[in-house]
Scaffold this motif. Structure first.
Motif, PDB file in Angstrom:
ATOM      1  N   MET A  11      -1.763   3.455 -13.613  1.00  6.12           N
ATOM      2  CA  MET A  11      -2.858   2.480 -13.687  1.00  6.12           C
ATOM      3  C   MET A  11      -2.451   1.126 -13.099  1.00  6.12           C
ATOM      4  SD  MET A  11      -5.491   3.976 -14.666  1.00  6.12           S
ATOM      5  CE  MET A  11      -6.550   2.581 -14.890  1.00  6.12           C
ATOM      6  N   VAL A  12      -1.228   0.674 -13.391  1.00  7.68           N
ATOM      7  CA  VAL A  12      -0.755  -0.597 -12.826  1.00  7.68           C
ATOM      8  C   VAL A  12      -0.670  -0.508 -11.310  1.00  7.68           C
ATOM      9  CG1 VAL A  12       1.268  -2.109 -12.677  1.00  7.68           C
ATOM     10  CG2 VAL A  12       0.440  -1.360 -14.903  1.00  7.68           C
ATOM     11  N   LEU A  13      -0.141   0.591 -10.797  1.00 10.28           N
ATOM     12  CA  LEU A  13      -0.051   0.769  -9.345  1.00 10.28           C
ATOM     13  C   LEU A  13      -1.436   0.877  -8.718  1.00 10.28           C
ATOM     14  CD1 LEU A  13       2.992   3.188  -9.042  1.00 10.28           C
ATOM     15  CD2 LEU A  13       2.901   0.783  -8.390  1.00 10.28           C
ATOM     16  N   ALA A  14      -2.373   1.519  -9.399  1.00 11.56           N
ATOM     17  CA  ALA A  14      -3.737   1.629  -8.868  1.00 11.56           C
ATOM     18  C   ALA A  14      -4.410   0.263  -8.814  1.00 11.56           C
ATOM     19  CB  ALA A  14      -4.559   2.599  -9.715  1.00 11.56           C
ATOM     20  N   ILE A  15      -4.227  -0.553  -9.845  1.00 10.41           N
ATOM     21  CA  ILE A  15      -4.810  -1.900  -9.844  1.00 10.41           C
ATOM     22  C   ILE A  15      -4.170  -2.753  -8.753  1.00 10.41           C
ATOM     23  CG2 ILE A  15      -4.975  -4.029 -11.206  1.00 10.41           C
ATOM     24  CD1 ILE A  15      -5.324  -2.177 -13.675  1.00 10.41           C
TER      25      ILE A  15
ATOM     26  N   SER B 165       0.833  -1.208   0.000  1.00  7.10           N
ATOM     27  CA  SER B 165       0.000   0.000   0.000  1.00  7.10           C
ATOM     28  C   SER B 165       0.863   1.251   0.000  1.00  7.10           C
ATOM     29  CB  SER B 165      -0.921   0.019   1.222  1.00  7.10           C
ATOM     30  OG  SER B 165      -1.846  -1.014   1.163  1.00  7.10           O
ATOM     31  N   ILE B 166       1.887   1.254   0.824  1.00  3.45           N
ATOM     32  CA  ILE B 166       2.759   2.422   0.900  1.00  3.45           C
ATOM     33  C   ILE B 166       3.500   2.626  -0.414  1.00  3.45           C
ATOM     34  CG2 ILE B 166       4.841   3.323   2.022  1.00  3.45           C
ATOM     35  CD1 ILE B 166       3.742   2.068   4.629  1.00  3.45           C
ATOM     36  N   VAL B 167       4.056   1.560  -0.983  1.00  2.88           N
ATOM     37  CA  VAL B 167       4.788   1.679  -2.241  1.00  2.88           C
ATOM     38  C   VAL B 167       3.853   2.126  -3.367  1.00  2.88           C
ATOM     39  CG1 VAL B 167       5.978   0.336  -4.020  1.00  2.88           C
ATOM     40  CG2 VAL B 167       6.629   0.088  -1.632  1.00  2.88           C
TER      41      VAL B 167
ATOM     42  N   ILE C  66       2.792   5.913  -2.806  1.00  3.46           N
ATOM     43  CA  ILE C  66       3.917   6.813  -3.077  1.00  3.46           C
ATOM     44  C   ILE C  66       4.225   6.804  -4.572  1.00  3.46           C
ATOM     45  CG2 ILE C  66       6.398   7.135  -2.725  1.00  3.46           C
ATOM     46  CD1 ILE C  66       5.947   6.309   0.184  1.00  3.46           C
ATOM     47  N   GLY C  67       4.149   5.631  -5.193  1.00  2.00           N
ATOM     48  CA  GLY C  67       4.384   5.553  -6.631  1.00  2.00           C
ATOM     49  C   GLY C  67       3.349   6.316  -7.428  1.00  2.00           C
ATOM     50  N   ILE C  68       2.082   6.194  -7.036  1.00  2.00           N
ATOM     51  CA  ILE C  68       1.012   6.908  -7.755  1.00  2.00           C
ATOM     52  C   ILE C  68       1.180   8.414  -7.621  1.00  2.00           C
ATOM     53  CG2 ILE C  68      -1.467   7.404  -7.711  1.00  2.00           C
ATOM     54  CD1 ILE C  68      -1.882   4.405  -7.044  1.00  2.00           C
TER      55      ILE C  68
END
Length: 149
Positions: free
Chosen positions: A119-123, A88-90, A93-95
């Motif tokens: 989009m990949v990080l959100a999924i 969740s943290i990664v 922070i990435g988004i």
């Protein structure tokens, strides 16, 4: 010593992350910087200060849920807790910071690459939240089964 304490209660890292985003919201002036997301025909512009505030609230909510489950003595899987917290943290922070880190590297393909990464990080973030709900429900069922016997 601190690492041993974080291994026992990794959700305190969520409290720390929430505090960092909360103070970033108040202390760092982003000069109206915005997060630009282009998904097919929809173009979204979101101010960084708003994103920081929402991320701080999300982290504090997760911390609260973990703290309540710890006080209720729910037996959850520690490895699933750690995967949820750190992913969740990664992801968040990435988004929130992908456009800052990717922009200097790829100037020609900036928008499409950033949109794909977001989009990949959100999924991945949504998938990890489902894992969190399953873990909490498994802990509740274990607690109910224990109390019934």
């Amino acid at each position: 010593m601190i690492l041993d304490f974080l291994k026992k209660k990794p959700y305190l890292f969520l409290l720390f992350s929430s505090a960092v985003f909360f103070f970033k919201f108040f202390l760092i002036d982003t000069n109206n910087a915005a997060l630009n997301v282009n998904v097919q025909d929809t173009y979204c512009v979101i101010e960084h200060k708003f994103v920081d505030k929402v991320v701080a609230i999300i982290f504090f909510l997760f911390f609260s849920l973990y703290w309540i489950s710890d006080k209720m003595s729910l037996v959850t899987y520690k490895i699933v807790n750690s995967i949820h917290i750190y992913c969740s943290i990664v992801c968040l922070i990435g988004i929130t910071h992908t456009s800052i880190f990717i922009f200097p590297l790829f100037t020609d393909q900036h928008n499409s690459l950033v949109d794909v990464i977001i989009m990949v990080l959100a999924i991945l973030f949504i998938g990890v939240q489902v894992l969190f709900v399953i873990n909490i429900l498994a802990g509740l069922f274990k607690k109910i089964k224990y109390l019934a016997t």
